[in-house]
Design a protein around this motif. Structure first.
Motif, PDB file in Angstrom:
ATOM      1  N   ILE A 229       0.841  -1.197   0.000  1.00 42.93           N
ATOM      2  CA  ILE A 229       0.000   0.000   0.000  1.00 42.93           C
ATOM      3  C   ILE A 229       0.877   1.248   0.000  1.00 42.93           C
ATOM      4  CG2 ILE A 229      -1.792   1.286   1.220  1.00 42.93           C
ATOM      5  CD1 ILE A 229      -2.708  -1.380   2.449  1.00 42.93           C
ATOM      6  N   LEU A 230       1.944   1.209   0.778  1.00 44.67           N
ATOM      7  CA  LEU A 230       2.844   2.354   0.895  1.00 44.67           C
ATOM      8  C   LEU A 230       3.523   2.670  -0.433  1.00 44.67           C
ATOM      9  CD1 LEU A 230       4.265   4.506   2.553  1.00 44.67           C
ATOM     10  CD2 LEU A 230       5.822   2.745   3.423  1.00 44.67           C
ATOM     11  N   ILE A 231       4.030   1.646  -1.126  1.00 40.63           N
ATOM     12  CA  ILE A 231       4.687   1.913  -2.402  1.00 40.63           C
ATOM     13  C   ILE A 231       3.671   2.377  -3.438  1.00 40.63           C
ATOM     14  CG2 ILE A 231       4.562  -0.470  -3.258  1.00 40.63           C
ATOM     15  CD1 ILE A 231       7.420   2.076  -3.803  1.00 40.63           C
ATOM     16  N   GLY A 232       2.433   1.897  -3.335  1.00 41.37           N
ATOM     17  CA  GLY A 232       1.381   2.399  -4.211  1.00 41.37           C
ATOM     18  C   GLY A 232       1.094   3.865  -3.956  1.00 41.37           C
ATOM     19  N   GLU A 233       1.065   4.257  -2.679  1.00 45.61           N
ATOM     20  CA  GLU A 233       0.827   5.658  -2.310  1.00 45.61           C
ATOM     21  C   GLU A 233       1.977   6.541  -2.762  1.00 45.61           C
ATOM     22  OE1 GLU A 233      -1.070   8.963  -0.761  1.00 45.61           O
ATOM     23  OE2 GLU A 233      -1.920   6.939  -0.809  1.00 45.61           O
ATOM     24  N   ILE A 234       3.212   6.065  -2.588  1.00 45.88           N
ATOM     25  CA  ILE A 234       4.377   6.816  -3.063  1.00 45.88           C
ATOM     26  C   ILE A 234       4.269   7.063  -4.562  1.00 45.88           C
ATOM     27  CG2 ILE A 234       6.864   6.631  -3.503  1.00 45.88           C
ATOM     28  CD1 ILE A 234       7.071   5.182  -0.761  1.00 45.88           C
ATOM     29  N   THR A 235       3.896   6.016  -5.293  1.00 37.45           N
ATOM     30  CA  THR A 235       3.770   6.114  -6.750  1.00 37.45           C
ATOM     31  C   THR A 235       2.693   7.116  -7.144  1.00 37.45           C
ATOM     32  OG1 THR A 235       4.500   3.820  -7.003  1.00 37.45           O
ATOM     33  CG2 THR A 235       3.315   4.804  -8.851  1.00 37.45           C
ATOM     34  N   GLN A 236       1.537   7.016  -6.506  1.00 40.75           N
ATOM     35  CA  GLN A 236       0.425   7.919  -6.824  1.00 40.75           C
ATOM     36  C   GLN A 236       0.807   9.375  -6.548  1.00 40.75           C
ATOM     37  OE1 GLN A 236      -2.105   9.258  -4.102  1.00 40.75           O
ATOM     38  NE2 GLN A 236      -2.489  10.679  -5.783  1.00 40.75           N
ATOM     39  N   GLN A 237       1.412   9.624  -5.398  1.00 41.11           N
ATOM     40  CA  GLN A 237       1.802  10.994  -5.054  1.00 41.11           C
ATOM     41  C   GLN A 237       2.862  11.532  -6.007  1.00 41.11           C
ATOM     42  OE1 GLN A 237       2.764  11.913  -0.985  1.00 41.11           O
ATOM     43  NE2 GLN A 237       1.093  10.705  -0.143  1.00 41.11           N
ATOM     44  N   TYR A 238       3.823  10.685  -6.385  1.00 38.30           N
ATOM     45  CA  TYR A 238       4.908  11.151  -7.248  1.00 38.30           C
ATOM     46  C   TYR A 238       4.404  11.442  -8.655  1.00 38.30           C
ATOM     47  CZ  TYR A 238       9.646  11.482  -9.169  1.00 38.30           C
ATOM     48  OH  TYR A 238      10.805  11.923  -9.767  1.00 38.30           O
ATOM     49  N   LEU A 239       3.541  10.574  -9.176  1.00 41.71           N
ATOM     50  CA  LEU A 239       2.984  10.831 -10.498  1.00 41.71           C
ATOM     51  C   LEU A 239       2.173  12.124 -10.499  1.00 41.71           C
ATOM     52  CD1 LEU A 239       1.851   7.264 -11.649  1.00 41.71           C
ATOM     53  CD2 LEU A 239       3.932   8.491 -12.275  1.00 41.71           C
ATOM     54  N   ASP A 240       1.361  12.314  -9.469  1.00 41.95           N
ATOM     55  CA  ASP A 240       0.599  13.560  -9.352  1.00 41.95           C
ATOM     56  C   ASP A 240       1.529  14.771  -9.343  1.00 41.95           C
ATOM     57  OD1 ASP A 240      -1.995  12.639  -9.397  1.00 41.95           O
ATOM     58  OD2 ASP A 240      -2.233  12.568  -7.222  1.00 41.95           O
ATOM     59  N   ALA A 241       2.619  14.671  -8.575  1.00 39.95           N
ATOM     60  CA  ALA A 241       3.556  15.780  -8.462  1.00 39.95           C
ATOM     61  C   ALA A 241       4.232  16.098  -9.795  1.00 39.95           C
ATOM     62  CB  ALA A 241       4.614  15.470  -7.408  1.00 39.95           C
ATOM     63  N   LYS A 242       4.338  15.081 -10.648  1.00 44.04           N
ATOM     64  CA  LYS A 242       4.979  15.258 -11.952  1.00 44.04           C
ATOM     65  C   LYS A 242       3.974  15.533 -13.065  1.00 44.04           C
ATOM     66  CE  LYS A 242       9.185  14.847 -10.553  1.00 44.04           C
ATOM     67  NZ  LYS A 242      10.109  15.993 -10.637  1.00 44.04           N
ATOM     68  N   GLY A 243       2.738  15.849 -12.682  1.00 44.27           N
ATOM     69  CA  GLY A 243       1.741  16.261 -13.670  1.00 44.27           C
ATOM     70  C   GLY A 243       0.993  15.136 -14.339  1.00 44.27           C
ATOM     71  N   ILE A 244       1.054  13.940 -13.769  1.00 47.93           N
ATOM     72  CA  ILE A 244       0.297  12.810 -14.311  1.00 47.93           C
ATOM     73  C   ILE A 244      -0.755  12.419 -13.271  1.00 47.93           C
ATOM     74  CG2 ILE A 244       0.381  10.456 -15.215  1.00 47.93           C
ATOM     75  CD1 ILE A 244       3.312  10.883 -15.855  1.00 47.93           C
ATOM     76  N   PRO A 245      -1.999  12.836 -13.427  1.00 44.82           N
ATOM     77  CA  PRO A 245      -3.027  12.513 -12.433  1.00 44.82           C
ATOM     78  C   PRO A 245      -3.164  11.001 -12.243  1.00 44.82           C
ATOM     79  CG  PRO A 245      -3.824  14.168 -13.969  1.00 44.82           C
ATOM     80  CD  PRO A 245      -2.525  13.647 -14.524  1.00 44.82           C
ATOM     81  N   ALA A 246      -3.133  10.582 -10.997  1.00 43.37           N
ATOM     82  CA  ALA A 246      -3.177   9.152 -10.694  1.00 43.37           C
ATOM     83  C   ALA A 246      -4.190   8.877  -9.596  1.00 43.37           C
ATOM     84  CB  ALA A 246      -1.802   8.653 -10.269  1.00 43.37           C
ATOM     85  N   LYS A 247      -4.768   7.692  -9.635  1.00 44.27           N
ATOM     86  CA  LYS A 247      -5.747   7.239  -8.640  1.00 44.27           C
ATOM     87  C   LYS A 247      -5.284   5.899  -8.087  1.00 44.27           C
ATOM     88  CE  LYS A 247      -9.809   6.512  -6.596  1.00 44.27           C
ATOM     89  NZ  LYS A 247     -10.314   7.309  -5.466  1.00 44.27           N
ATOM     90  N   LEU A 248      -5.226   5.771  -6.762  1.00 43.62           N
ATOM     91  CA  LEU A 248      -4.783   4.534  -6.122  1.00 43.62           C
ATOM     92  C   LEU A 248      -5.968   3.726  -5.625  1.00 43.62           C
ATOM     93  CD1 LEU A 248      -2.605   2.655  -4.895  1.00 43.62           C
ATOM     94  CD2 LEU A 248      -2.624   4.133  -2.863  1.00 43.62           C
TER      95      LEU A 248
END
Length: 311
Positions: free
Chosen positions: A54-73
């Protein structure tokens, strides 16, 4: 009213049909909710149901969002469910573990760690899946004991454990239901080491409860994940897997070819994450959640900032 055998049979059929219909509707409703994430999400990220994933999924979602790629976990799925979700394109990416994927999804055991990534890309090519750069996190199964218990029993390796049980020593073992039944789980492990826990000495429980059960002396040995932060926090020792039974479980991002085509920068972004993860670091992150009781979003945000990935 007369009750006949035919009437009873008819009622049973009707009841069974209604139950089937209700289950079908419930399943379809759940599937519909799962299959259509929030509007505006370009990337659907999935995760399994335990802290690390769950944590690595959250890291991924937050990082993609920060880089301008909207993501949903969407988190909390079982291994087979999340696998089916990416194959059927209900999600676009998640982090999987190499050894179990080869054994359970492709029935291909015995691949050395160095060759796992190439083999998985070969086998998952027809599924339109791409395994990207692995992290240095090998979160394999391990057998944990309280330090004082291991010392008093004279156990340092899994072979020591096998010898003790064959000599008639009572050792209780806590494990989850998945390991109890899976093809690379308990029974094959016992065969590899030439012993068997008596059935009455095996306690099946949720993975998260095993750590508490070992700590509180409810079981002598517990099945754990080697990068779990509760291992150092509770001063557990891990029995050496001296016959190297447990296969490498290297945490690796898996993505669909379609999402890579739509967002080719995802390859480099996920490498940013995987290159900053190792076993010791992952154990610390897990401990922040499971021991320090910080929220997963907060820990993910802290990791991204401390790693220099976001400001």
């Amino acid at each position: 009213m007369e009750i006949t055998a035919e009437g009873i049979a008819s009622r049973k059929k009707t009841k069974g049909a209604l139950m089937f219909l209700r289950r079908t509707i419930a399943f379809a409703s759940a599937l519909a909710l799962f299959a259509f994430p929030a509007a505006g999400a370009d990337v659907k990220v999935g995760s399994k149901g335990f802290t690390e994933n769950i944590l690595i999924g959250e890291i991924t979602q937050q990082y993609l969002d920060a880089k301008g790629i909207p993501a949903k976990l969407t988190s909390g799925m079982g291994s087979s469910v999340v696998r089916q979700a990416i194959v059927s394109r209900q999600i676009d990416l998640y982090w999987e573990y190499t050894g179990p994927a080869l054994v359970n999804f492709h029935k291909t055991p015995g691949i050395p760690r160095a060759g796992m990534l190439a083999k998985l890309n070969e086998l998952d090519g027809p599924n339109g899946l791409v395994w990207l750069d692995s992290s240095d996190v090998n979160d394999t199964y391990a057998l944990a004991m309280r330090r004082e218990t291991a010392k008093s029993m004279g156990l340092r390796t899994t072979s020591d454990l096998a010898a003790a049980i064959k000599a008639g020593k009572k050792v209780t073992f806590g494990c989850n239901a998945e390991f109890y039944s899976r093809k690379d789980g308990l029974m094959p492990m016992q065969e590899a080491y030439g012993f068997a826990f008596p059935r009455e000495d095996i306690v099946r429980m949720d993975s998260g409860l095993i750590y508490q059960a070992v700590r509180d002396g409810q079981v002598d040995v517990g099945l754990v994940f080697s990068t779990d932060g509760r291992i150092p926090a509770f001063d557990f020792v891990l029995l050496e897997d001296d016959r190297q039974y447990h296969i490498p479980q290297v945490m690796t991002p898996v993505v669909t070819k379609e999402i890579l085509a739509a967002h080719p920068q995802i390859r480099a972004l996920l490498k940013d994450i995987s290159s900053r993860l190792d076993e010791a670091g992952m154990a610390k992150l897990n401990a922040m959640v499971d021991v320090d009781k910080k929220t997963i979003p907060a820990v993910a945000s802290e990791f991204l900032k401390s790693s220099g990935l976001v400001r």
